[in-house]
Write a protein that holds these residues in place. Structure first.
Motif, short mmCIF file in Angstrom:
data_model
loop_
_atom_site.label_atom_id
_atom_site.label_comp_id
_atom_site.label_asym_id
_atom_site.label_seq_id
_atom_site.Cartn_x
_atom_site.Cartn_y
_atom_site.Cartn_z
N SER A 770 -14.09 -6.85 2.66
CA SER A 770 -14.01 -6.70 4.17
C SER A 770 -12.45 -6.85 4.95
CB SER A 770 -14.79 -8.10 4.90
OG SER A 770 -16.14 -8.13 4.22
N TYR A 771 -11.72 -7.64 4.11
CA TYR A 771 -10.17 -7.64 4.46
C TYR A 771 -9.66 -6.56 4.55
CZ TYR A 771 -5.42 -9.11 4.98
OH TYR A 771 -4.32 -9.31 5.32
N GLY A 772 -9.66 -5.70 3.15
CA GLY A 772 -9.03 -4.39 2.89
C GLY A 772 -9.57 -3.61 4.14
N ILE A 773 -10.93 -3.29 4.68
CA ILE A 773 -11.43 -2.51 5.62
C ILE A 773 -10.77 -2.77 6.91
CG2 ILE A 773 -13.27 -1.84 6.61
CD1 ILE A 773 -12.96 -0.74 4.02
N LEU A 774 -10.51 -4.25 7.01
CA LEU A 774 -9.89 -4.73 8.32
C LEU A 774 -8.66 -4.51 8.39
CD1 LEU A 774 -10.55 -7.97 9.92
CD2 LEU A 774 -8.33 -7.20 9.75
N LEU A 775 -7.79 -4.17 7.32
CA LEU A 775 -6.39 -3.95 7.47
C LEU A 775 -6.47 -2.39 7.96
CD1 LEU A 775 -4.39 -5.26 4.16
CD2 LEU A 775 -4.17 -5.75 6.82
N LEU A 776 -7.30 -1.73 7.19
CA LEU A 776 -7.22 -0.30 7.33
C LEU A 776 -7.57 -0.03 8.74
CD1 LEU A 776 -8.96 1.27 4.03
CD2 LEU A 776 -6.56 0.75 4.48
N SER A 794 -15.58 7.93 3.89
CA SER A 794 -15.56 6.48 4.39
C SER A 794 -14.01 6.11 4.87
CB SER A 794 -15.73 5.48 3.25
OG SER A 794 -14.95 5.55 2.20
N LEU A 795 -13.77 5.24 5.53
CA LEU A 795 -12.52 4.87 6.08
C LEU A 795 -11.78 4.72 4.71
CD1 LEU A 795 -10.76 4.13 8.33
CD2 LEU A 795 -11.37 1.69 8.24
N HIS A 796 -12.08 3.77 3.79
CA HIS A 796 -11.41 3.95 2.46
C HIS A 796 -10.85 5.16 1.80
CE1 HIS A 796 -10.26 2.10 -1.57
NE2 HIS A 796 -10.52 3.24 -1.96
N GLY A 845 -4.47 -2.48 1.83
CA GLY A 845 -5.82 -2.11 2.20
C GLY A 845 -6.72 -1.47 1.43
N ILE A 846 -5.86 -0.22 0.67
CA ILE A 846 -6.83 0.39 -0.29
C ILE A 846 -6.91 -0.49 -1.45
CG2 ILE A 846 -6.44 2.38 -1.90
CD1 ILE A 846 -7.31 3.23 1.18
N GLN A 847 -5.98 -1.24 -1.90
CA GLN A 847 -6.27 -1.99 -3.06
C GLN A 847 -7.26 -3.12 -2.95
OE1 GLN A 847 -5.01 -1.59 -6.23
NE2 GLN A 847 -3.93 0.27 -5.45
N CYS A 848 -7.35 -3.55 -1.70
CA CYS A 848 -8.42 -4.70 -1.30
C CYS A 848 -9.76 -4.10 -1.33
CB CYS A 848 -8.09 -5.46 -0.07
SG CYS A 848 -6.63 -6.59 -0.33
N SER A 849 -9.93 -2.85 -0.94
CA SER A 849 -11.37 -2.30 -0.58
C SER A 849 -11.78 -1.18 -1.84
CB SER A 849 -11.36 -1.58 0.65
OG SER A 849 -10.36 -0.68 0.70
N LYS A 850 -11.17 -1.61 -2.91
CA LYS A 850 -11.79 -0.85 -3.96
C LYS A 850 -13.25 -1.02 -4.16
CE LYS A 850 -8.02 1.04 -5.97
NZ LYS A 850 -7.88 2.29 -6.29
N GLU A 851 -14.13 -0.06 -4.73
CA GLU A 851 -15.37 -0.03 -4.90
C GLU A 851 -15.81 -1.10 -5.87
OE1 GLU A 851 -19.40 2.70 -5.61
OE2 GLU A 851 -17.61 3.52 -5.30
N GLU A 852 -15.02 -1.34 -7.01
CA GLU A 852 -15.32 -2.21 -8.01
C GLU A 852 -14.79 -3.64 -7.79
OE1 GLU A 852 -17.39 -2.00 -10.41
OE2 GLU A 852 -17.82 -0.03 -9.98
#
Length: 877
Positions: A770-776, A794-796, A845-852
């Motif tokens: 959630s934090y990664g998406i918020l950063l993006l 997706s935004l990611h 943000g990308i590193q925090c919102s990885k799928e895995e």
């Protein structure tokens, strides 16, 4: 200027070694997450120090008296910490001081009258503390002062007439105090004043007729929530720079001056909850004049004595109008079709009038997220066009009218709506199946609809014996069409007879896999009412124990206290709605001190509200961090009608939420600085990451927030971020038998970690996603639910594909408007550095919102990297 980061400071405290830097002239430790007290012995040796900024940290303890020995100081900024004690009178010895900032602490006592000796002072900000007493008359001696901020400091008594002698004053903030009496005549001599805020006091009297002539430079006038009476001065039209005029919650009477339409720069006009009149077409002329206000965005006329029909001129209001409140009046006739011409209107409130006729379908032309039509005499069907508005996301209320016919199936288009109420109408028919598509709906009141709930097992591949008991006794209560291998059942089904017992036994093992879920469903139908009763008793006991503990730890408040604090939970004090309740702004006594608070009232009729109340009580009882919203107390009892009542009382955070700042900057009252710059966004990101790091890693038991998103990030006057809303919070105990971690889809669509969708347990990895998406979102200004491309990425994915060559195409272009703030970057404004830093943030943000989950960056590492990026941006790396 010397900058230090928390990584350079042992244990996050200010080192004593600073005392050896005897030639130091300027020291800024801004935004360093510093803790501990200010070392008195170290600073008293820095006699050459001119600039000292320790603002926006977590410093505690008292302000050392020894700071008064630093006689070379011109800037002293200690605002936004947790400092306690009194303001040392020794500060009045700093005769060279031009800027003194002590706001946003926990200071007590009185304002030292000796501060009036600081004749060179240009800027005095000591608001948002817990001070007592009166405003010292000696502050009238600060003739060079341009800013005086004493808001929300619990001050009492009259406004000293001596303040009228501050001829250079451009900003005077005295809001949210207990000031009494009239505005002194001398205050109207402040001809340079640009912002005058006296709202939320106990001031009274009338305004002088020539008030507008005396304030030619006035831009922002806030006098709301007082006891002013009389007419609104027509001379205000001579304050030609006026942008905000807020007079709500007073006793102003008479007509609304049509001359206000001469203020072509007027952005916000709030006149609600007064005694203003409009009984014939002539009285409504002010609406015609307001069509000249080319940037008018907010128009509030609620709870006055406005009657008659809405004139057609209302449809000619500026196409910049976003908020229109005319509820709680006595307006008659039809809702004008031409209201649909207000093409950027987001909130329309016409509730509790005497409106008749049909709801015009033209309202669907407005991008409304809030439409309140309750309590009128509207007739006809619910317009399908209204139900197909994709913008309706917060509130649609049509209750207590005379609407008729069925609820259209188009109601399923309201996939973003949180609250829907069409009760107490003449609507009939069945509940549309499409209603199940409204995934975010948190409150639903249909009341009048009819129909049955049935079990549909059609078109699967079930096989075996159909039972003849329970729900399967009535063929109209279930459907099994399209399952060709079923047999038996009641005669009405006309199914073939089942094979021999041997054959049935052969298939019985497989049938268990199919029948078990059905049996579970049917069992739930029978057992759930019993379990709910039992569970609710246990839950009530736990709620009572948890809330009782909180009440024992904090000053108690009652339902009556909170009702008085919010003027009876008035809609004018409503500042937000959520899935489980509403949030009101109030003003109450806390721990013997008058305090502005945010009061979250739980709608206990809403499924899940009691669990949310318990979750917030549990979580907020144990957390203490500068970037987490502070709970003051809890109210658990009964309302005036004897119904269960539960509410949480929080510290009021005055500057809205991050979602408003990113996606609705006009909510920021049209100020020039309504757009967040690069440094502000990085600082907000660091604040949120600091809060998550604390929740995940610095408590005996990790706490997962479970609903991290921009609307749950609150900002104060200095844009310090606070994480709020712990209604879905989960504790992760090491002992699995105690853990409250559950397999559930928790959070908000767009921010929910993908593993939650397949039943994985709640974990800290979910918050990191959630934090990664918020950063993006913070640096692209795109919501995760926006369509980012024709391919539906997706935004990611959208940001990841742009890194690094096309990054400028996805960055929020507002970041490159205007010059950078010199307060943050005094030596460079190189756009290349900005882009490099933003690219680095988006990479986090990308590193925090990885799928895995296992591939995601740890929050501690993300926090460290963001600190490094800010250092590079500020030229300190």
């Amino acid at each position: 200027m010397v900058y230090f980061n928390n990584d350079n400071l042992p244990a996050g405290e200010i080192p004593e070694e600073f005392g050896t830097l005897v030639d130091l002239q300027s020291l800024s430790l801004l935004y360093n997450n510093l803790s501990g007290s200010i070392p008195a012995n170290s600073f008293q040796t820095l006699r050459k120090l001119q600039h000292l900024s320790l603002a926006k940290n977590k410093l505690s303890g008292v302000i050392p008296h020894s700071l008064g020995n630093l006689t070379s100081l011109t800037y002293l900024l200690l605002n936004n910490n947790s400092l306690t004690g009194t303001i040392p009178p020794s500060l009045s010895e700093l005769f060279s001081l031009t800027k003194l900032g002590l706001a946003g602490n926990n200071l007590t006592g009185v304002i030292p009258p000796s501060l009036g000796n600081l004749s060179n002072l240009l800027w005095l900000d000591i608001g948002y503390n817990y001070l007592t007493g009166t405003i010292p008359m000696s502050l009238g001696n600060l003739y060079s002062l341009t800013l005086l901020e004493l808001s929300e400091t619990q001050l009492m008594g009259p406004i000293p007439p001596q303040l009228g002698g501050l001829s250079n004053l451009t900003y005077l903030g005295l809001e949210f105090n207990n000031l009494t009496g009239q505005i002194p005549d001398s205050l109207f001599n402040l001809s340079s004043i640009q912002l005058l805020s006296l709202q939320s006091n106990n001031l009274q009297g009338s305004l002088p007729g020539d008030m507008g002539n005396k304030f030619p430079q006035l831009e922002y006038l806030y006098l709301g929530v007082n006891e002013f009476h009389g007419f609104i001065p027509s001379s205000l039209c001579n304050s030609t720079n006026l942008r905000d005029l807020v007079l709500e919650y007073n006793q102003f009477s008479g007509p609304i001056p049509p001359y206000l339409g001469q203020l072509d720069g007027l952005f916000r006009l709030e006149l609600g909850v007064n005694q203003l009149e409009a009984r014939d077409p002539t009285d409504w002329n002010f609406l015609t004049s307001l069509t000249n206000c080319s940037i008018l965005s907010h128009l509030g006329l609620s709870a006055n004595n406005l009657g008659g029909m809405l004139p057609s001129s209302i449809t000619n209001l500026s196409t910049t109008l976003q908020i229109l409140y005319i509820d709680y009046n006595a307006i008659e006739g039809d809702i004008p079709e031409a209201l649909g011409n207000l093409t950027i209107l987001t909130q329309l409130r016409l509730a509790e009038n005497q409106l008749t006729g049909n709801i015009p379908s033209s309202l669907a032309n407005c991008p409304l997220n809030w439409l309140d039509l309750q309590g009128n005499m509207l007739t006809g069907p619910v317009p399908k066009e209204i139900l197909q508005m994709p913008s309706l996301s917060v509130f649609l209320d049509m209750q207590n009218n005379m609407l008729s016919g069925p609820l259209p199936a188009e109601v399923g288009s309201l996939i973003n709506l949180q609250q829907l109420d069409i009760s107490n109408n003449r609507i009939s028919g069945e509940i549309p199946k499409s209603l199940g598509e409204c995934l975010l709906l948190g409150y639903l009141n249909l009341r009048n609809l009819t129909g049955i709930i049935s079990l549909n097992l059609s078109f699967n591949d079930f096989y075996g014996v159909v039972p003849k008991q329970g729900i399967f006794q009535n063929s109209s209560a279930f459907s099994i069409t399209g399952n060709s291998r079923l047999c038996g059942g009641i005669p009405e089904l006309r199914l073939p007879s089942c094979p021999s017992k041997v054959y049935q036994k052969h298939h019985s093992q497989k049938m268990k896999l199919i029948i078990a879920p059905i049996a579970a469903i049917l069992g739930c139908i029978i057992l759930v009412p019993l379990l709910v009763v039992r569970f609710s008793r246990c839950r009530s006991l736990r709620n009572s124990q948890t809330s009782e503990t909180l009440m024992n730890e904090r000053p108690r408040v009652t339902y009556g206290d909170l009702a008085r604090a919010t003027e009876g939970f008035s809609s004018t004090n409503l500042i937000g709605n959520g899935s489980f309740g509403s949030v009101y702004k109030g003003f109450t006594n806390y721990d013997g001190k008058a305090t502005s608070v945010a009061i979250k009232v739980f709608n206990l009729q809403q499924h899940g509200a009691s669990q949310s109340f318990l979750a917030e009580c549990q979580a907020l009882r144990y957390v203490r961090h500068r970037n987490l919203v502070k709970i003051l107390t809890v109210c658990s009892g009964f309302d005036s009608a004897g119904n269960d009542f539960k509410a949480l009382v929080y510290e009021f955070i005055p500057n809205g939420n991050l979602d408003e700042w990113l996606h609705n900057p006009s909510r920021r009252d049209g100020l020039a600085n309504s757009l967040l710059d690069i440094n502000q966004r990085i600082s907000i990101a660091i604040d949120v990451a600091s809060a998550l790091d604390y929740l995940h890693n610095h408590k005996p038991t990790s706490i997962v927030h479970c609903d991290l998103k921009p609307s749950n990030i609150l900002l104060d006057h200095d844009l310090v971020a606070y994480v709020a809303d712990f209604g879905l919070a989960t504790f992760l105990y090491e002992d699995a038998n105690q853990s409250t971690s559950i397999r559930a889809l928790k959070g908000t669509i767009g921010y929910i970690a993908p593993e939650y969708g397949i039943g994985n347990e709640v974990s800290t990895y979910g918050d990191i996603f959630s934090y990664g998406i918020l950063l993006l979102e913070l640096f692209t200004e795109k919501r995760p639910t926006d369509s980012t491309s024709e391919e539906g990425f997706s935004l990611h994915q959208y940001v990841e594909m742009a890194l690094p060559q096309k990054i400028t195409e996805v960055i929020d272009q507002n970041l490159f408007l205007g010059e950078h703030s010199e307060a943050y970057k005094p030596d460079k404004s190189d756009m290349e550095i900005d882009i490099v830093c933003i690219t680095s943030v988006l990479t986090v943000g990308i590193q925090c919102s990885k799928e895995e989950p296992a591939e995601r960056m740890q929050i501690t590492d993300a926090l460290r990297e963001l600190h490094r990026i800010r250092e590079k941006l500020n030229g300190t790396l």
